[in-house]
Scaffold this motif. Structure first.
Motif, PDB file in Angstrom:
ATOM      1  N   HIS A 142       5.426   3.148 -21.988  1.00 30.74           N
ATOM      2  CA  HIS A 142       6.818   3.255 -22.427  1.00 30.74           C
ATOM      3  C   HIS A 142       7.133   4.555 -23.183  1.00 30.74           C
ATOM      4  CE1 HIS A 142      10.619   1.205 -23.527  1.00 30.74           C
ATOM      5  NE2 HIS A 142      10.530   1.924 -24.628  1.00 30.74           N
ATOM      6  N   HIS A 159       9.318   8.024 -22.465  1.00 34.08           N
ATOM      7  CA  HIS A 159      10.345   8.626 -23.343  1.00 34.08           C
ATOM      8  C   HIS A 159      10.110  10.142 -23.468  1.00 34.08           C
ATOM      9  CE1 HIS A 159      12.981   5.538 -24.959  1.00 34.08           C
ATOM     10  NE2 HIS A 159      11.979   4.763 -25.330  1.00 34.08           N
ATOM     11  N   ASP A 192      11.053   4.002 -31.526  1.00 32.56           N
ATOM     12  CA  ASP A 192      12.017   3.035 -31.015  1.00 32.56           C
ATOM     13  C   ASP A 192      11.689   1.657 -31.550  1.00 32.56           C
ATOM     14  OD1 ASP A 192       9.795   2.336 -29.539  1.00 32.56           O
ATOM     15  OD2 ASP A 192      10.679   2.772 -27.578  1.00 32.56           O
ATOM     16  N   THR A 235      10.657  -1.249 -29.545  1.00 34.53           N
ATOM     17  CA  THR A 235       9.592  -1.959 -28.873  1.00 34.53           C
ATOM     18  C   THR A 235       9.142  -1.219 -27.630  1.00 34.53           C
ATOM     19  OG1 THR A 235      10.698  -4.019 -29.462  1.00 34.53           O
ATOM     20  CG2 THR A 235       8.967  -4.167 -27.830  1.00 34.53           C
ATOM     21  N   ASP A 238      16.379   3.423 -24.324  1.00 31.38           N
ATOM     22  CA  ASP A 238      15.706   3.041 -23.082  1.00 31.38           C
ATOM     23  C   ASP A 238      16.522   3.348 -21.825  1.00 31.38           C
ATOM     24  OD1 ASP A 238      13.616   2.370 -24.629  1.00 31.38           O
ATOM     25  OD2 ASP A 238      13.602   0.231 -24.161  1.00 31.38           O
TER      26      ASP A 238
HETATM   27 FE    FE Z   1      12.067   2.633 -25.970  1.00 37.37          FE
END
Ligand code: FE
Ligand code: ZN
Ligand code: ZN
Length: 765
Positions: free
Chosen positions: A491, A495, A515, A517, A746
């Motif tokens: 994740h 980003h 962020d 999660t 996201d």
């Molecule tokens: Fe995120």
């Protein structure tokens, strides 16, 4: 002066291929006029790849044509590339516009929906014009595109206007290269185009055409909630000054705290609501016409319930003739919030709207031009002198973003919240419009529809799917069911790769990715990460000290749970008896016993390094929001509280021996608790907390030894954190990358997944 061509002069002929947003913007008539002016022969046509031109004439005129083409292109067009090759002259003497062909891969750009141009507005307001008060007026410079396209190449027969046969006058405009409406695919007028209707709450017709619009304005003036079918879906609209009406809308939508956007007639009206800087004025009045987050003017006359406790206000201008007429008729700003329930995708069909929004809307202002796909309003803010997106949809989607290299077609399915998908088509990422939180069945259906839509439109079936590593995301499970080769992308790596791709940067960079999660490679929840690397790979050089979240996911809606996780991690279970702290006092002794057991055992209290949850916990201890209606609410309260005069910071330093280095928030938390007990003003606590994070960011960056720093993740929607980190890093000599074309949250993940996947697939033998 254009050189004129005489018989017998040497002539040259060029074939010119133009890529970019060049269809449906008046590009062919522009080329036609330019060629005529320069006495050039040849032709121009649309195909699947863009626009192709052949021109023939004196070498001087041909050069002049090439020079002026990019300089004088139509305002709504974007040229991504021009390639020209010399070919044999045919001794042609005329210049023609050829019918569209379907040759070549479908890589022509579909334009986003564009705000109504001044010329069209002038016609709508002109009592002598045949389009006076016509809500669907448009031309090649403006109007619907993405929300009406059903296929490529972009022609009327492949739009939702296919069912409206043009009247003789509209046909003449459409066929005349000298007209602003030459090949304006959604061209329409009151005689032949779509019509308005007003329905009651049960879908029974009350009025039609202009009478429908007037009756809708009367209903709004009387405080009614009106569902209005706009460009990319329904808005729920209500008088933004009317406390009672706004409260009624909130109660019916069961949305109590999340700010509502306001639509103003024009820039002058927006300036009565918020402070509008020059950059913000440009953004508000742009073709994209996003919701722009402004500093709210005190005493602006809006209802308290529009954006409770929020010093900012989301404002957009009327961007279609329908909204101009409606706002003109009411004479006051309207709340314009998505026509949906909570986080479901917005309604696009009027019958569906009546069934889904019944009980919320008193009236439905609808029309008979179908919406091909949902496109929400985009949300943006000017941060550090540049427009930054928070939600990317109307006006921006599906403008492509250049990728570092060409590769096989990959579909990226995004994350879970604020889901967006993306498809790589040759060297470009086509990033979808905002889809929403994948919690509801409606959102998952929309997710599949958007994927099918992108693949069909570009005729580009993916050979692989990039997805998040989280095993339980609906997007991950969909990818696993696809049967295609998978590329799992961590994740926070996504980003960082997103921020690099967004800035057309290769890296390496130190990605500061904070962020709420994200699934980590060690199966814990990450979210306060410092990752050094590029799209190919990253090294985790530092992270926030881990703590446990009692109740797991429940902590997102209850910042007080993050507070207890932090307190117990730092001070032990004794902290659960500190009744002088608001989050502790908010739990009964029985609940505290359950939490103590969870935090000392293994049940439902995952480990996390989440910066978002650290914000939540500190906000709760400071007395701001024990519960949240939406993720980030408590963190926003903490940001808004910051006293700008306070420049000192809490202690927050990285351990020098551990690898990755751990930023220990323990001493910071002690200081916060001391300050709360001393009744230090919350604005001072909030400022010291933000300042500590900024100092820690600079500290880690200095140790990491990479001169480029990329800031990504939802925490960087926080303007105080972002602007101060940018200033401090720049002062220390770092080059700082912030998001520009996709959001830091996201909503930017799919672009990053694509960048990582294309790099991995390119490096395969
Ligand atoms: Fe995120
Ligand atoms: Zn126009
Ligand atoms: Zn007509």
């Amino acid at each position: 002066m254009a050189p004129t061509r005489r018989p017998g002069d040497p002539s040259s002929r060029l074939r010119i291929e133009i890529r970019g947003a060049v269809q449906g913007v008046g590009f062919r008539p522009f080329v036609y006029r330019l060629a005529k002016e320069l006495s050039l022969a040849g032709w121009v046509g649309n195909d699947n790849r863009g626009v192709t031109i052949e021109i023939e004439g004196s070498p001087g005129s041909v050069d002049e044509f090439l020079r002026r083409l990019p300089l004088e292109r139509p305002p709504a067009s974007v040229i991504a590339g021009i390639v020209h090759t010399g070919i044999a002259p045919t001794l042609a003497t005329t210049f023609t516009i050829e019918p569209s062909t379907e040759d070549g891969a479908k890589i022509a750009e579909i334009l986003p929906d564009l705000a109504t141009c001044p010329a069209c507005i002038a016609e709508v307001l002109d009592a002598r014009d045949r389009r006076h008060r016509y809500p669907f007026t448009n031309c090649t410079h403006c109007g619907p595109r993405f929300s009406i396209v059903v296929g490529l190449p972009y022609d009327r027969s492949r739009t939702t206007m296919a069912g409206f046969a043009m009247c003789p006058k509209c046909t003449a405009e459409y066929a005349s290269p000298d007209d602003r409406r030459f090949h304006a695919q959604p061209n329409a007028c009151p005689d032949c185009g779509p019509r308005l209707a007003l329905w009651d709450g049960a879908g029974e017709a009350l009025a039609e055409g202009d009478a429908a619009l007037s009756a809708a304005a009367v209903a709004l003036r009387e405080g009614a909630i009106v569902a209005v079918k706009g460009l990319g879906g329904f808005h729920l609209m209500v008088d933004a000054r009317d406390d009672e009406a706004v409260s009624r809308l909130r109660a019916r939508k069961a949305r109590w705290a999340k700010p509502l956007a306001v639509m103003a007639y024009g820039l002058d009206e927006a300036k009565l609501l918020g402070v509008v800087s020059e950059d913000e004025a440009i953004a508000l009045a742009s073709q994209e016409a996003p919701i722009v987050l402004l500093e709210r003017l005190p005493g602006c006359g809006l209802a308290q319930g529009v954006a409770p406790g929020n010093p900012r206000l989301g404002v957009m201008l009327a961007a279609t003739p329908l909204h101009h007429l409606l706002l003109g008729a009411t004479g006051f700003p309207l709340v314009a919030t998505s026509g949906n329930l909570s986080e479901e995708p917005i309604c696009i069909d009027e019958r569906e709207a009546v069934s889904r929004l019944c009980g919320i809307a008193d009236r439905f202002l609808v029309h008979d031009r179908p919406i091909a796909r949902h496109v929400d309003d985009s949300v943006a803010a000017v941060v550090s002198g540049r427009l930054r997106l928070v939600r990317r949809a109307r006006g921006f989607a599906p403008r492509p973003i250049a990728l570092p290299a060409s590769g096989p077609t990959v579909l990226a399915v995004g994350a879970h919240l604020k889901n967006v998908v993306a498809l790589s088509v040759e060297r470009r990422a086509v990033v979808s419009q905002h889809i929403g939180d994948m919690e509801t069945l409606e959102a998952q259906v929309a997710f599949e529809r958007v994927i099918g839509d992108l693949v069909a439109m570009y005729d580009a079936p993916p050979v692989a799917i990039a997805h998040d590593l989280h095993p339980d995301y609906a997007s991950t499970r969909w990818a696993q069911r696809s049967g295609l080769p998978l590329v799992g992308v961590q994740h926070h790596h996504a980003h960082l790769a997103s921020c690099l791709a967004d800035n057309q940067a290769e890296g390496p960079a130190l990605g500061i990715v904070w962020d709420g999660t994200g699934f980590g490679t060690d199966n814990t929840v990450w979210g306060g990460e410092f990752l050094l690397g590029d799209a190919a790979s990253v090294t985790r050089v530092a992270h926030l000290r881990p703590f446990r979240l009692p109740g797991g996911e429940a902590a997102v809606r209850e910042p007080r749970r993050s507070a207890l996780g932090l307190l117990v991690a730092a001070f032990g279970v004794d902290a659960l008896s500190w009744d002088d702290l608001a989050p502790v006092a908010s739990f009964s002794s029985r609940q505290r016993a359950v939490i103590a057991a969870a935090l000392s055992g293994d049940t439902n209290s995952p480990w996390t390094t989440s910066a978002g949850r650290l914000f939540d916990g500190i906000a709760a201890i400071t007395g701001m929001g024990e519960r949240s209606e939406f993720e980030g609410q408590a963190a926003m309260a903490l940001e808004f509280a910051v006293d700008p005069a306070v420049r000192d910071a809490y202690p927050l330093a990285g351990s020098s021996d551990a690898n990755p280095s751990v930023l220990d928030w323990g001493p910071l938390l002690s200081s916060v608790v001391d300050d709360v007990r001393r009744r230090t003003p919350p604005g001072t606590i909030a400022a010291r907390f933000h300042n500590a994070l900024v100092a820690a960011i600079v500290g880690v960056a200095e140790k990491a030894g990479c001169d480029t720093v990329a800031l990504s993740g939802g925490c960087f929607q926080n303007r105080v954190l972002t602007e101060r980190a940018l200033a401090a890093l720049t002062a220390s000599g770092f080059t700082v990358l912030l998001h520009r074309q996709v959001p830091p949250n996201d909503g930017g993940i799919a672009l990053g997944q694509l960048a990582v996947a294309s790099r991995r697939l390119a490096s395969l033998p």
